[in-house]
Design a protein around this motif. Sequence first.
Motif, PDB file in Angstrom:
ATOM      1  N   CYS A 123      47.740  40.327  40.584  1.00  0.00           N
ATOM      2  CA  CYS A 123      46.819  39.473  41.099  1.00  0.00           C
ATOM      3  C   CYS A 123      47.553  38.515  42.351  1.00  0.00           C
ATOM      4  O   CYS A 123      48.588  37.823  41.849  1.00  0.00           O
ATOM      5  N   ILE A 124      46.829  37.789  43.766  1.00  0.00           N
ATOM      6  CA  ILE A 124      48.038  36.890  44.652  1.00  0.00           C
ATOM      7  C   ILE A 124      47.310  35.560  44.746  1.00  0.00           C
ATOM      8  O   ILE A 124      47.271  34.711  44.730  1.00  0.00           O
ATOM      9  N   ALA A 125      45.817  35.763  44.226  1.00  0.00           N
ATOM     10  CA  ALA A 125      45.056  34.644  43.953  1.00  0.00           C
ATOM     11  C   ALA A 125      43.768  34.640  43.371  1.00  0.00           C
ATOM     12  O   ALA A 125      43.050  35.555  42.692  1.00  0.00           O
ATOM     13  N   ALA A 126      43.780  33.414  42.531  1.00  0.00           N
ATOM     14  CA  ALA A 126      42.385  33.149  41.746  1.00  0.00           C
ATOM     15  C   ALA A 126      41.412  31.727  41.443  1.00  0.00           C
ATOM     16  O   ALA A 126      42.104  30.502  41.881  1.00  0.00           O
ATOM     17  N   ALA A 127      40.205  31.533  41.526  1.00  0.00           N
ATOM     18  CA  ALA A 127      39.578  30.897  40.819  1.00  0.00           C
ATOM     19  C   ALA A 127      38.998  30.617  40.040  1.00  0.00           C
ATOM     20  O   ALA A 127      37.985  31.861  39.500  1.00  0.00           O
ATOM     21  N   VAL A 172      47.892  44.611  38.435  1.00  0.00           N
ATOM     22  CA  VAL A 172      46.589  45.530  38.476  1.00  0.00           C
ATOM     23  C   VAL A 172      46.239  46.850  37.408  1.00  0.00           C
ATOM     24  O   VAL A 172      47.326  47.068  37.288  1.00  0.00           O
ATOM     25  N   THR A 173      45.117  47.138  36.740  1.00  0.00           N
ATOM     26  CA  THR A 173      44.946  48.122  35.767  1.00  0.00           C
ATOM     27  C   THR A 173      45.093  49.469  37.274  1.00  0.00           C
ATOM     28  O   THR A 173      44.369  49.534  38.473  1.00  0.00           O
ATOM     29  N   THR A 174      45.173  50.604  36.471  1.00  0.00           N
ATOM     30  CA  THR A 174      44.826  51.780  37.215  1.00  0.00           C
ATOM     31  C   THR A 174      43.484  52.221  36.979  1.00  0.00           C
ATOM     32  O   THR A 174      43.169  52.857  38.540  1.00  0.00           O
ATOM     33  N   THR A 175      42.897  51.914  36.920  1.00  0.00           N
ATOM     34  CA  THR A 175      41.196  52.018  37.033  1.00  0.00           C
ATOM     35  C   THR A 175      40.903  50.965  38.340  1.00  0.00           C
ATOM     36  O   THR A 175      40.408  51.859  39.339  1.00  0.00           O
ATOM     37  N   LEU A 176      41.108  50.008  38.515  1.00  0.00           N
ATOM     38  CA  LEU A 176      40.856  49.172  39.849  1.00  0.00           C
ATOM     39  C   LEU A 176      41.949  49.799  40.325  1.00  0.00           C
ATOM     40  O   LEU A 176      41.703  49.904  42.097  1.00  0.00           O
ATOM     41  N   ALA A 204      40.565  44.736  35.743  1.00  0.00           N
ATOM     42  CA  ALA A 204      40.632  44.366  37.022  1.00  0.00           C
ATOM     43  C   ALA A 204      42.582  44.780  36.736  1.00  0.00           C
ATOM     44  O   ALA A 204      43.159  45.000  36.756  1.00  0.00           O
ATOM     45  N   LEU A 205      42.576  43.347  35.133  1.00  0.00           N
ATOM     46  CA  LEU A 205      44.321  43.270  35.034  1.00  0.00           C
ATOM     47  C   LEU A 205      45.092  43.643  33.988  1.00  0.00           C
ATOM     48  O   LEU A 205      44.129  43.403  33.012  1.00  0.00           O
ATOM     49  N   GLU A 206      45.745  43.421  33.594  1.00  0.00           N
ATOM     50  CA  GLU A 206      46.930  43.710  32.709  1.00  0.00           C
ATOM     51  C   GLU A 206      46.682  42.966  31.702  1.00  0.00           C
ATOM     52  O   GLU A 206      47.175  42.016  31.925  1.00  0.00           O
ATOM     53  N   ARG A 229      38.938  40.524  31.140  1.00  0.00           N
ATOM     54  CA  ARG A 229      37.862  39.749  31.636  1.00  0.00           C
ATOM     55  C   ARG A 229      37.445  40.816  32.556  1.00  0.00           C
ATOM     56  O   ARG A 229      37.644  41.308  33.644  1.00  0.00           O
ATOM     57  N   PRO A 230      35.845  41.784  32.528  1.00  0.00           N
ATOM     58  CA  PRO A 230      35.362  42.603  32.890  1.00  0.00           C
ATOM     59  C   PRO A 230      34.920  42.746  34.123  1.00  0.00           C
ATOM     60  O   PRO A 230      34.320  41.781  34.932  1.00  0.00           O
ATOM     61  N   VAL A 231      35.277  43.383  35.071  1.00  0.00           N
ATOM     62  CA  VAL A 231      34.700  43.418  36.474  1.00  0.00           C
ATOM     63  C   VAL A 231      33.704  43.979  36.497  1.00  0.00           C
ATOM     64  O   VAL A 231      32.907  44.030  36.655  1.00  0.00           O
TER      65      VAL A 231
END
Length: 181
Positions: A82-86, A98-102, A124-126, A130-132
């Motif tokens: 993850c490089i950016a978030a809000a 990121v997860t292997t599914t993402l 999305a993230l290990e 929070r689900p995608v």
Amino acid sequence: MKATGIVRRIDDLGRVVIPKEIRRTMRIREGDPLEIFTDRDGEVIFKKYSPIGELSELAVTYCDVLVKSTEQTVIICDRDHCIAAAGIPKKEVLERRVTTTLEDVMEGRRIYTSDANRNDSFLALEGVNRPVTIAAPIISAGDIAGVVVFLGDDETTMPSPSDIKLATVAAGFLGKNMEEF
């Protein structure tokens, strides 16, 4: 920096083999670009190069705008982190893998949207529960560069058609900007 205990020799063409265990752990695939750094102590450091990382300021701004427009949590990832978030505390998500599914969604080059009729929600993230709801791959010059992700509060959060369109536009915009870099 952590020592691995692995020693490799440079061949006559100046090449060195990165051991398979390290490539697997660091998710380095054949053809992945690596940046090379040196320091005054004589250390040579290889780091996975993230082309979208060059646009991190733009990605942060885009996340902020998307959150204000949609009131959804938004993250932007390169192929690994993850490089950016809000819409979520940044220290919870930045630099998380990121997860292997993402990864599979990115490799599939198709937008993913959650659906109440399907039972295929994923994270999305290990370490981030929070689900995608939407995942729109960022494609630049034909290569996968990353993904724009909307996160839901739980499995019942469903994206609106306008959210899907905004995620698609964001991914296209970032991909196009990377081509011009």
